[in-house]
Design a protein around this motif. Structure first.
Motif, PDB file in Angstrom:
ATOM      1  N   ILE A 308      -7.435  -9.436 -11.760  1.00  0.00           N
ATOM      2  CA  ILE A 308      -8.665  -8.633 -11.772  1.00  0.00           C
ATOM      3  C   ILE A 308      -8.324  -7.159 -11.948  1.00  0.00           C
ATOM      4  O   ILE A 308      -8.942  -6.435 -12.746  1.00  0.00           O
ATOM      5  N   ALA A 309      -7.336  -6.693 -11.198  1.00  0.00           N
ATOM      6  CA  ALA A 309      -6.931  -5.284 -11.310  1.00  0.00           C
ATOM      7  C   ALA A 309      -6.407  -4.968 -12.705  1.00  0.00           C
ATOM      8  O   ALA A 309      -6.667  -3.884 -13.249  1.00  0.00           O
ATOM      9  N   ALA A 310      -5.675  -5.907 -13.301  1.00  0.00           N
ATOM     10  CA  ALA A 310      -5.146  -5.682 -14.648  1.00  0.00           C
ATOM     11  C   ALA A 310      -6.259  -5.637 -15.685  1.00  0.00           C
ATOM     12  O   ALA A 310      -6.180  -4.892 -16.670  1.00  0.00           O
ATOM     13  N   ALA A 311      -7.315  -6.423 -15.463  1.00  0.00           N
ATOM     14  CA  ALA A 311      -8.439  -6.448 -16.400  1.00  0.00           C
ATOM     15  C   ALA A 311      -9.324  -5.216 -16.275  1.00  0.00           C
ATOM     16  O   ALA A 311     -10.072  -4.894 -17.207  1.00  0.00           O
ATOM     17  N   LEU A 312      -9.248  -4.512 -15.140  1.00  0.00           N
ATOM     18  CA  LEU A 312     -10.100  -3.342 -14.888  1.00  0.00           C
ATOM     19  C   LEU A 312      -9.237  -2.156 -14.455  1.00  0.00           C
ATOM     20  O   LEU A 312      -9.296  -1.710 -13.307  1.00  0.00           O
ATOM     21  N   PRO A 313      -8.436  -1.611 -15.350  1.00  0.00           N
ATOM     22  CA  PRO A 313      -7.543  -0.507 -14.958  1.00  0.00           C
ATOM     23  C   PRO A 313      -8.292   0.760 -14.557  1.00  0.00           C
ATOM     24  O   PRO A 313      -7.718   1.626 -13.893  1.00  0.00           O
ATOM     25  N   GLU A 314      -9.557   0.878 -14.947  1.00  0.00           N
ATOM     26  CA  GLU A 314     -10.337   2.080 -14.605  1.00  0.00           C
ATOM     27  C   GLU A 314     -10.858   2.037 -13.171  1.00  0.00           C
ATOM     28  O   GLU A 314     -11.387   3.038 -12.671  1.00  0.00           O
ATOM     29  N   VAL A 315     -10.744   0.876 -12.526  1.00  0.00           N
ATOM     30  CA  VAL A 315     -11.385   0.635 -11.234  1.00  0.00           C
ATOM     31  C   VAL A 315     -10.325   0.512 -10.145  1.00  0.00           C
ATOM     32  O   VAL A 315      -9.257  -0.058 -10.369  1.00  0.00           O
ATOM     33  N   GLN A 316     -10.623   1.035  -8.950  1.00  0.00           N
ATOM     34  CA  GLN A 316      -9.742   0.820  -7.802  1.00  0.00           C
ATOM     35  C   GLN A 316     -10.130  -0.496  -7.137  1.00  0.00           C
ATOM     36  O   GLN A 316     -11.261  -0.660  -6.669  1.00  0.00           O
ATOM     37  N   VAL A 317      -9.191  -1.435  -7.094  1.00  0.00           N
ATOM     38  CA  VAL A 317      -9.435  -2.760  -6.529  1.00  0.00           C
ATOM     39  C   VAL A 317      -8.886  -2.815  -5.106  1.00  0.00           C
ATOM     40  O   VAL A 317      -7.762  -2.376  -4.842  1.00  0.00           O
ATOM     41  N   TYR A 318      -9.692  -3.374  -4.193  1.00  0.00           N
ATOM     42  CA  TYR A 318      -9.304  -3.556  -2.795  1.00  0.00           C
ATOM     43  C   TYR A 318      -9.373  -5.036  -2.446  1.00  0.00           C
ATOM     44  O   TYR A 318     -10.232  -5.766  -2.959  1.00  0.00           O
ATOM     45  N   ASN A 319      -8.487  -5.456  -1.570  1.00  0.00           N
ATOM     46  CA  ASN A 319      -8.526  -6.833  -1.084  1.00  0.00           C
ATOM     47  C   ASN A 319      -8.607  -6.823   0.438  1.00  0.00           C
ATOM     48  O   ASN A 319      -7.802  -6.158   1.102  1.00  0.00           O
ATOM     49  N   ILE A 320      -9.585  -7.535   0.965  1.00  0.00           N
ATOM     50  CA  ILE A 320      -9.742  -7.666   2.416  1.00  0.00           C
ATOM     51  C   ILE A 320      -9.664  -9.149   2.756  1.00  0.00           C
ATOM     52  O   ILE A 320     -10.593  -9.915   2.479  1.00  0.00           O
ATOM     53  N   ALA A 321      -8.542  -9.548   3.339  1.00  0.00           N
ATOM     54  CA  ALA A 321      -8.380 -10.923   3.810  1.00  0.00           C
ATOM     55  C   ALA A 321      -8.586 -10.929   5.319  1.00  0.00           C
ATOM     56  O   ALA A 321      -7.971 -10.125   6.033  1.00  0.00           O
ATOM     57  N   ILE A 322      -9.458 -11.798   5.797  1.00  0.00           N
ATOM     58  CA  ILE A 322      -9.822 -11.778   7.209  1.00  0.00           C
ATOM     59  C   ILE A 322      -9.483 -13.114   7.865  1.00  0.00           C
ATOM     60  O   ILE A 322      -9.443 -14.157   7.204  1.00  0.00           O
ATOM     61  N   PRO A 323      -9.239 -13.106   9.158  1.00  0.00           N
ATOM     62  CA  PRO A 323      -8.926 -14.344   9.867  1.00  0.00           C
ATOM     63  C   PRO A 323     -10.197 -15.059  10.312  1.00  0.00           C
ATOM     64  O   PRO A 323     -11.293 -14.486  10.296  1.00  0.00           O
ATOM     65  N   SER A 324     -10.047 -16.289  10.725  1.00  0.00           N
ATOM     66  CA  SER A 324     -11.165 -17.018  11.335  1.00  0.00           C
ATOM     67  C   SER A 324     -11.084 -16.855  12.849  1.00  0.00           C
ATOM     68  O   SER A 324     -10.128 -16.279  13.392  1.00  0.00           O
ATOM     69  N   MET A 325     -12.057 -17.391  13.534  1.00  0.00           N
ATOM     70  CA  MET A 325     -12.144 -17.225  14.988  1.00  0.00           C
ATOM     71  C   MET A 325     -10.919 -17.763  15.713  1.00  0.00           C
ATOM     72  O   MET A 325     -10.464 -17.199  16.710  1.00  0.00           O
ATOM     73  N   ALA A 326     -10.350 -18.870  15.211  1.00  0.00           N
ATOM     74  CA  ALA A 326      -9.245 -19.512  15.911  1.00  0.00           C
ATOM     75  C   ALA A 326      -8.017 -18.615  16.010  1.00  0.00           C
ATOM     76  O   ALA A 326      -7.196 -18.781  16.921  1.00  0.00           O
ATOM     77  N   GLU A 327      -7.862 -17.649  15.098  1.00  0.00           N
ATOM     78  CA  GLU A 327      -6.683 -16.779  15.122  1.00  0.00           C
ATOM     79  C   GLU A 327      -6.630 -15.947  16.393  1.00  0.00           C
ATOM     80  O   GLU A 327      -5.557 -15.741  16.974  1.00  0.00           O
ATOM     81  N   PHE A 328      -7.774 -15.456  16.843  1.00  0.00           N
ATOM     82  CA  PHE A 328      -7.821 -14.618  18.037  1.00  0.00           C
ATOM     83  C   PHE A 328      -8.084 -15.428  19.312  1.00  0.00           C
ATOM     84  O   PHE A 328      -7.527 -15.109  20.364  1.00  0.00           O
ATOM     85  N   TYR A 329      -8.941 -16.441  19.205  1.00  0.00           N
ATOM     86  CA  TYR A 329      -9.485 -17.068  20.410  1.00  0.00           C
ATOM     87  C   TYR A 329      -9.144 -18.557  20.550  1.00  0.00           C
ATOM     88  O   TYR A 329      -9.392 -19.148  21.607  1.00  0.00           O
ATOM     89  N   GLY A 330      -8.608 -19.177  19.522  1.00  0.00           N
ATOM     90  CA  GLY A 330      -8.362 -20.614  19.571  1.00  0.00           C
ATOM     91  C   GLY A 330      -7.258 -21.003  20.537  1.00  0.00           C
ATOM     92  O   GLY A 330      -6.279 -20.267  20.709  1.00  0.00           O
ATOM     93  N   PRO A 331      -7.377 -22.159  21.167  1.00  0.00           N
ATOM     94  CA  PRO A 331      -6.277 -22.679  21.995  1.00  0.00           C
ATOM     95  C   PRO A 331      -5.025 -22.843  21.133  1.00  0.00           C
ATOM     96  O   PRO A 331      -5.108 -22.897  19.898  1.00  0.00           O
ATOM     97  N   PRO A 332      -3.862 -22.911  21.753  1.00  0.00           N
ATOM     98  CA  PRO A 332      -2.618 -23.020  20.974  1.00  0.00           C
ATOM     99  C   PRO A 332      -2.625 -24.129  19.932  1.00  0.00           C
ATOM    100  O   PRO A 332      -2.024 -23.971  18.858  1.00  0.00           O
ATOM    101  N   LYS A 333      -3.329 -25.223  20.189  1.00  0.00           N
ATOM    102  CA  LYS A 333      -3.368 -26.328  19.236  1.00  0.00           C
ATOM    103  C   LYS A 333      -4.062 -25.942  17.925  1.00  0.00           C
ATOM    104  O   LYS A 333      -3.812 -26.568  16.883  1.00  0.00           O
ATOM    105  N   LEU A 334      -4.926 -24.949  17.968  1.00  0.00           N
ATOM    106  CA  LEU A 334      -5.686 -24.550  16.775  1.00  0.00           C
ATOM    107  C   LEU A 334      -5.122 -23.286  16.118  1.00  0.00           C
ATOM    108  O   LEU A 334      -5.669 -22.815  15.120  1.00  0.00           O
ATOM    109  N   TYR A 335      -4.060 -22.737  16.672  1.00  0.00           N
ATOM    110  CA  TYR A 335      -3.475 -21.503  16.145  1.00  0.00           C
ATOM    111  C   TYR A 335      -2.557 -21.822  14.979  1.00  0.00           C
ATOM    112  O   TYR A 335      -1.644 -22.646  15.094  1.00  0.00           O
ATOM    113  N   THR A 336      -2.784 -21.189  13.823  1.00  0.00           N
ATOM    114  CA  THR A 336      -1.989 -21.468  12.610  1.00  0.00           C
ATOM    115  C   THR A 336      -1.304 -20.218  12.061  1.00  0.00           C
ATOM    116  O   THR A 336      -0.792 -20.249  10.944  1.00  0.00           O
ATOM    117  N   ASP A 337      -1.300 -19.113  12.802  1.00  0.00           N
ATOM    118  CA  ASP A 337      -0.647 -17.864  12.373  1.00  0.00           C
ATOM    119  C   ASP A 337      -1.198 -17.395  11.020  1.00  0.00           C
ATOM    120  O   ASP A 337      -0.464 -17.254  10.038  1.00  0.00           O
TER     121      ASP A 337
END
Length: 573
Positions: A308-337
């Motif tokens: 996408i960034a290569a196709a739009l060199p005139e534009v500043q591209v940002y990426n925001i990857a976010i975690p799901s609830m289990a990352e912060f609050y899930g029991p150890p069995k649901l934690y996947t790093d």
């Protein structure tokens, strides 16, 4: 015949001042001119070079004792030497012409003239080198002083990495410089009489009157204004500078790939998760899913963002990857790093893509309600902290959360109820409704929904960013529309495109506080996915519809899987 007295006088005149007896006055004057020329050539400046302003030099410039810096052959030097050259030339000519009595009288006159010249020189030196003022900046205030006079800045100074920054254009104009933007140099032109200097945005180099000076701290762009460190300001004034009080702290924009980000088990739920269908019930009032960023998916996803960034060199591209609830609050069995997966994505992004560390900002507020207990999405509060991380990376400021008007609903039940339908978990979770927070945009705006890329097939007008009569997650943006265009009453000409799935719905309304035009695209509604055959190509959209400044791709773990990832990739085919 000449008498002895006349001969004696002629001999005395000829050998006065111990001059060589065999050189004429013309020859001696030619020698003097040659010596004068050589002296003037020796005064020339050395070849231009970059002067590195060290920490010691910066401290010297900022001490409260006035420091007069040498910038080569100064104006005072020129005036002084001009007077001395005139005096030397007059005196030399007097030695060569006239009778002894004439010269004696004229030498008395030149002595008086020399005294006057010396007095003028002393006055000029005092005027140029001794008159210093104190410039004072105070933390938390736009007011500052130069000597006894008070002035006001357009924005208050701030601190970044230990350096105090002030609005460059404001302060330089106050010093009498003419400040303008030079598009060819991509820099601010700072002119004073015949001197022209250049200040480069986000650079530690200042070109002062043709010579480069390097400083420890670079200029910064904050709230669309170029700020300069006060240490750099000393290049343009001989006045002393002082800073007092507590200055607000601003983070410097940089590529944050989560290298220093980590979380603990502080907020993990301890109850044993019970699985119903693909949903885990943790205790009686919380449900969540088990998701992960795999290595293969992360690599493919990063490749799509780079395309996408290569196709739009005139534009500043940002990426925001976010975690799901289990990352912060899930029991150890649901934690996947998931943090390691986000790091993997960010490390594979090209330099033209700016990664946004939303995890760090969210984790600092993990004691607040960032995710719904009965829905798989995050709350608008959780999305606010991702938005805050984004605008601070832009060099802007996010208004405090408490400054926004709220229209809340206490009784929210989300998407997990449908997933648990027909299981005991539905009754258990359904007995625990929760708060739906809605933070309203501060701007006035109009909203339109379109079914096509060229914005000719209008599906709805007067579309709200937040529907207060809808008490489901679809309160945000009204759900997953193909293309929404919001235009606010801001006069900043900023424009942004958001590529999102449903997690972006709670995020996008925050951008109405910073941009004039916001285009929100859900790729699942184009290019054949789910029977939606309308074409959408980002390159064509930029060329034919809207020349936007920024583009944000916001995703949670599921967006990196093959089908959803392909939806994003189709936007540049």
């Amino acid at each position: 015949m000449t008498d002895r007295r006349t001969e004696t006088r002629n001999i005395r005149d000829r050998y006065s001042y111990d001059e060589p007896p065999r050189k004429s006055a013309r020859e001696r004057f030619a020698e003097y001119q040659k010596e004068l020329k050589e002296e003037q050539e020796n005064r020339n400046k050395p070849p231009r070079k970059t002067v590195v302003v060290t920490k010691e030099e910066t401290q010297r410039r900022n001490t409260k004792t006035p420091q007069v810096r040498s910038r080569g052959y100064s104006g005072a030097d020129r005036v002084k030497d001009l007077f001395l050259d005139i005096a030397d030339e007059i005196q030399y000519r007097l030695k060569l012409r006239g009778t002894y009595e004439d010269r004696k009288e004229k030498l008395a006159v030149i002595g008086l003239a020399a005294a006057i010249v010396l007095a003028i020189i002393i006055f000029i030196l005092i005027l140029c080198g001794g008159k210093t003022r104190k410039i004072s900046f105070t933390g938390g205030s736009t007011a500052y002083s130069i000597g006894e006079e008070q002035f006001t800045l357009s924005q208050e100074p701030y601190s970044c990495d230990g350096a105090v920054y002030v609005p460059a254009e404001d302060i330089l104009r106050q010093f009498g410089y003419e400040v303008s933007w030079n598009a060819d140099m991509n820099a601010f032109s700072v002119a004073e009489k015949r001197k022209v200097s250049y200040i480069y945005p986000q650079s530690d180099i200042v070109n002062y009157d043709g010579q480069d000076y390097q400083f420890k701290s670079p200029t910064m762009i904050h709230n669309d204004i170029v700020f300069m460190p006060v240490t750099m300001l000393t290049q343009f004034t001989e006045d002393t500078i002082s800073t007092d009080g507590d200055f607000k702290v601003v983070k410097r924009p940089f590529r944050d790939t989560l290298e220093t980000t980590s979380i603990t088990d502080e907020y993990r739920l301890s109850a044993e998760p019970v699985k119903y269908n693909d949903v885990y019930l943790v205790g009686e009032d919380t449900a969540m899913e088990m998701l992960a960023y795999t290595d293969a998916n992360s690599s493919e996803y990063a490749s799509v963002i780079n395309s996408i960034a290569a196709a739009l060199p005139e534009v500043q591209v940002y990426n925001i990857a976010i975690p799901s609830m289990a990352e912060f609050y899930g029991p150890p069995k649901l934690y996947t790093d998931q943090i390691s997966g986000i790091k993997s994505i960010y490390q594979k992004l090209d330099q033209s893509v700016m990664p946004i560390n939303a995890v760090e900002e969210m984790w600092q507020h993990a004691d607040e309600k960032l995710f719904f207990n009965t829905d798989h999405h995050w709350t608008q509060r959780g999305a606010y902290y991702a938005y805050k991380a984004f605008v601070e990376n832009k060099g802007w400021e996010a208004d405090p959360l408490e400054s926004f008007e709220t229209q809340n609903y206490d009784g929210f039940l989300g998407s997990w109820l449908n997933e648990l339908k027909g299981t005991p978990g539905a009754d258990i979770l359904g007995a625990h409704s929760e708060l739906l927070e809605r933070f309203m945009p501060k701007t006035e705006y109009t909203g339109y929904v379109y079914d096509d890329m060229r914005m000719q097939k209008e599906a709805a007008d007067n579309w709200p960013a937040i529907k207060t009569d809808d008490n489901a997650y679809t309160t945000f943006l009204g759900g997953d529309m193909p293309l929404i265009h919001f235009q606010t009453n801001l006069n900043n000409n900023r424009s942004v495109v958001v590529i999102k799935e449903s997690f972006g719905n709670a995020f996008a309304p925050w951008l109405l506080n910073n941009y004039r035009d916001i285009y929100i695209i859900d790729p699942r509604n184009f290019n054949g996915f789910g029977g939606h055959n309308e074409e959408f190509n980002l390159r064509k959209f930029y060329d034919e519809v809207a020349q936007f400044d920024d583009l944000i791709v916001i995703s949670y773990p599921n967006s990196t899987t093959s089908s959803l990832r392909q939806n994003i990739a189709n936007l540049i085919k």
